[in-house]
Each structure stands twice: as C-alpha cells, then as structure tokens.
Motif scaffolding. Sequence first.
Motif, PDB file in Angstrom:
ATOM      1  N   ILE A   1       0.840  -1.212   0.000  1.00  0.00           N
ATOM      2  CA  ILE A   1       0.000   0.000   0.000  1.00  0.00           C
ATOM      3  C   ILE A   1       0.867   1.252   0.000  1.00  0.00           C
ATOM      4  O   ILE A   1       0.637   2.198  -0.760  1.00  0.00           O
ATOM      5  CB  ILE A   1      -0.938  -0.001   1.225  1.00  0.00           C
ATOM      6  CG1 ILE A   1      -2.048  -1.049   1.042  1.00  0.00           C
ATOM      7  CG2 ILE A   1      -1.566   1.376   1.433  1.00  0.00           C
ATOM      8  CD1 ILE A   1      -2.875  -1.292   2.275  1.00  0.00           C
ATOM      9  N   LEU A   2       1.892   1.267   0.838  1.00  0.00           N
ATOM     10  CA  LEU A   2       2.781   2.429   0.926  1.00  0.00           C
ATOM     11  C   LEU A   2       3.531   2.652  -0.387  1.00  0.00           C
ATOM     12  O   LEU A   2       3.666   3.785  -0.859  1.00  0.00           O
ATOM     13  CB  LEU A   2       3.767   2.243   2.079  1.00  0.00           C
ATOM     14  CG  LEU A   2       3.150   2.188   3.482  1.00  0.00           C
ATOM     15  CD1 LEU A   2       4.213   1.892   4.526  1.00  0.00           C
ATOM     16  CD2 LEU A   2       2.427   3.492   3.796  1.00  0.00           C
ATOM     17  N   ALA A   3       4.005   1.546  -0.987  1.00  0.00           N
ATOM     18  CA  ALA A   3       4.737   1.654  -2.258  1.00  0.00           C
ATOM     19  C   ALA A   3       3.809   2.139  -3.371  1.00  0.00           C
ATOM     20  O   ALA A   3       4.182   3.013  -4.173  1.00  0.00           O
ATOM     21  CB  ALA A   3       5.351   0.301  -2.624  1.00  0.00           C
ATOM     22  N   ASN A   4       2.605   1.589  -3.427  1.00  0.00           N
ATOM     23  CA  ASN A   4       1.660   1.976  -4.478  1.00  0.00           C
ATOM     24  C   ASN A   4       1.125   3.388  -4.296  1.00  0.00           C
ATOM     25  O   ASN A   4       0.745   4.050  -5.270  1.00  0.00           O
ATOM     26  CB  ASN A   4       0.494   0.984  -4.528  1.00  0.00           C
ATOM     27  CG  ASN A   4       0.873  -0.319  -5.216  1.00  0.00           C
ATOM     28  OD1 ASN A   4       1.465  -0.311  -6.290  1.00  0.00           O
ATOM     29  ND2 ASN A   4       0.542  -1.430  -4.598  1.00  0.00           N
ATOM     30  N   LEU A   5       1.095   3.862  -3.066  1.00  0.00           N
ATOM     31  CA  LEU A   5       0.671   5.237  -2.812  1.00  0.00           C
ATOM     32  C   LEU A   5       1.628   6.216  -3.489  1.00  0.00           C
ATOM     33  O   LEU A   5       1.202   7.169  -4.159  1.00  0.00           O
ATOM     34  CB  LEU A   5       0.625   5.508  -1.308  1.00  0.00           C
ATOM     35  CG  LEU A   5       0.182   6.912  -0.878  1.00  0.00           C
ATOM     36  CD1 LEU A   5      -1.240   7.190  -1.351  1.00  0.00           C
ATOM     37  CD2 LEU A   5       0.284   7.048   0.641  1.00  0.00           C
ATOM     38  N   PHE A   6       2.909   5.947  -3.347  1.00  0.00           N
ATOM     39  CA  PHE A   6       3.916   6.791  -3.991  1.00  0.00           C
ATOM     40  C   PHE A   6       3.865   6.654  -5.512  1.00  0.00           C
ATOM     41  O   PHE A   6       3.841   7.651  -6.249  1.00  0.00           O
ATOM     42  CB  PHE A   6       5.308   6.417  -3.487  1.00  0.00           C
ATOM     43  CG  PHE A   6       6.433   7.004  -4.298  1.00  0.00           C
ATOM     44  CD1 PHE A   6       6.753   8.355  -4.196  1.00  0.00           C
ATOM     45  CD2 PHE A   6       7.157   6.212  -5.183  1.00  0.00           C
ATOM     46  CE1 PHE A   6       7.774   8.906  -4.946  1.00  0.00           C
ATOM     47  CE2 PHE A   6       8.179   6.753  -5.942  1.00  0.00           C
ATOM     48  CZ  PHE A   6       8.489   8.107  -5.823  1.00  0.00           C
ATOM     49  N   MET A   7       3.819   5.411  -6.008  1.00  0.00           N
ATOM     50  CA  MET A   7       3.838   5.187  -7.453  1.00  0.00           C
ATOM     51  C   MET A   7       2.563   5.707  -8.122  1.00  0.00           C
ATOM     52  O   MET A   7       2.611   6.237  -9.239  1.00  0.00           O
ATOM     53  CB  MET A   7       4.012   3.691  -7.747  1.00  0.00           C
ATOM     54  CG  MET A   7       5.382   3.144  -7.387  1.00  0.00           C
ATOM     55  SD  MET A   7       5.701   1.471  -8.051  1.00  0.00           S
ATOM     56  CE  MET A   7       4.519   0.506  -7.133  1.00  0.00           C
TER      57      MET A   7
END
Length: 301
Positions: free
Chosen positions: A15-21
């Motif tokens: 979730i954290l990675a996809n939030l940035f991407m």
Amino acid sequence: MQQKAIEQHTLMAGILANLFMGAAGMAAYYTSQIEALFVDAYFTVISLVSGLVAISISKLSTKVSKRFPNGLFILEPIFSLVQSLLTIVLLVSALATVSWNAYKYFAYGQGKIMDVGPIIPYEIIMLLLSFSLSAYYNQQNKKINESSTMLLAETKGTLIDGIMSTGIALAALTILFINKESIFNFLRYTGDFFITFSLVLLTIRMPLQIIKRTFIEISGGTISNRHIQKIIENCLHKHLHGTLALSKCSIYKVGMSLRVDVLLNSKSVCINKKELSAAKDIILIELKKQFEYIHVAFYLD
C-alpha cells in the motif's frame, strides 16, 4: 506460523509503495496525456485501492460466527476475482480509446505529437519499483507456502504494472529519436496505440489465470497448486501406514483456508479408532506448521 500476520504486513508495505507510485503516475499522465501512461498509472491506483481492501478482508476472513463457523475465507477469492475483472476492463477500455485515436489519425490526419521525453526517467524508476514489489509479494507468499490467494493476485497485478512501465519506457525511447522526415513519423502521433496494444496482448493472460484459479476456489473445485498438494500428500503418506492405507486424497482451498478429505482403505476388518485418532492428530500438528488454517477429515472406503 502466523500466516495472516505475514500477509497483512506484506499488503501494508505494498500500500505504501503503491501510494507513492500512483501519485507519481497520475502526475506524469496529466503532464504528458499519453494513454499508455494512463493505463500504467491507473494500474498502480487499482493496486493501491485493492491493497486497502485486501488488508481489510485479510483481517475479516478469519472471524467466525454462528452463521459462518469456518470464517469468511470465501471473501479472499472473491476479492481476487473482482480485482482481475477490473484489470481486464481497464485494459480493454484503454485499448478502445487508443484505437479510436489511431483511427482518427490514419483516416483524417488528426493527431497530436506525443511528448515522451519527460516520462522516460519516470518509467525507469517505476519499472524498478514495480518488479521489486512484485518479487516481494511473491517471496512473502512463498514464505507461507503460496497459501495466500490475495498475495498471488497482487503479485500478478504488480508484475503487469512493471511490464507496462518497461514497454512504455522502451517505446518512448524509440519514439524520441524519430524525426519528422522518417518513414516512422506516424509513430510520433500513434505510438500510444502500438504501445498499449502490445502491452495488452502481453499482460491479458495474467488476470485470466487468476480468474481461473479463483473460480475453482469459489466453486469448490480441488486445488490446482502443485506445491501445496505435494506437501500435504507427502505428509499423509508418511503417517498413514500399518492397518490404514490412503485410498484417495481431495484437497480444497478457499482463500487461505484448506480442507483435506482423506479416503482410507482399511487393511483390517476392524478399525482401530485410537490409531486413527492418533494419526490424525500427528498429521494436523505437522501440517499446521506449514498452513495455519487447515482441516483434515477421514472417511472410510
């Protein structure tokens, strides 16, 4: 083994990675207005939203009640099914959009030159992050013996995102060096179509595979994962001996929940209930080290 804890921790990291991407992808799309980049960015947004839903389902699926004494594990394959269907809808709708734009260019000469320069460094970063996240999902799922249907769906979905980023980056780099006198000048206007069409052909199989697996789970079919099947069958063959022999083993998987129906062929006229009960206890103890949510039932042939 806390399989649900590992699953939830992995989903939270995603979730954290996809939030940035997702934020970076949408910014890049609105800057360039390239449809293939829109598909790429929205795949990330879908992964972000699905991650939030998945972690909620992961916590909810283990809850038992009078109406659902075995939990709500059915929500896990339903989630993966819906996610895969949304992926296919997105692919098809994006392909329809770029096909219409390409038709307008070839039929009427209407079109706009693609501004690909700014997106190349972005896509290189995105492909590295996507492939790394997909590998992380896969590694964590293997740690729990590939028992998570949701982590499998997230692995494939993020892999699609990485493949798209790779395709867009390579195509953008090619288009960047095409001048207006080149016979390939049309790609400066319609490259979006060829990129998206190629990516759809390359990735459409992945959500279809997930749909097949989840349909088997939802409809009560036997497991298709050979890795899980081998672990369970080896355990049964190891402990079922003496007066009891394994006749048939049927394994059913719904989300992270496993049910093993064991058909026994007794070698003696009388069944030793103590021996049968002891064998079942040993089998369950060993299998629960590998699978947190597993049930074993014995039947006599």
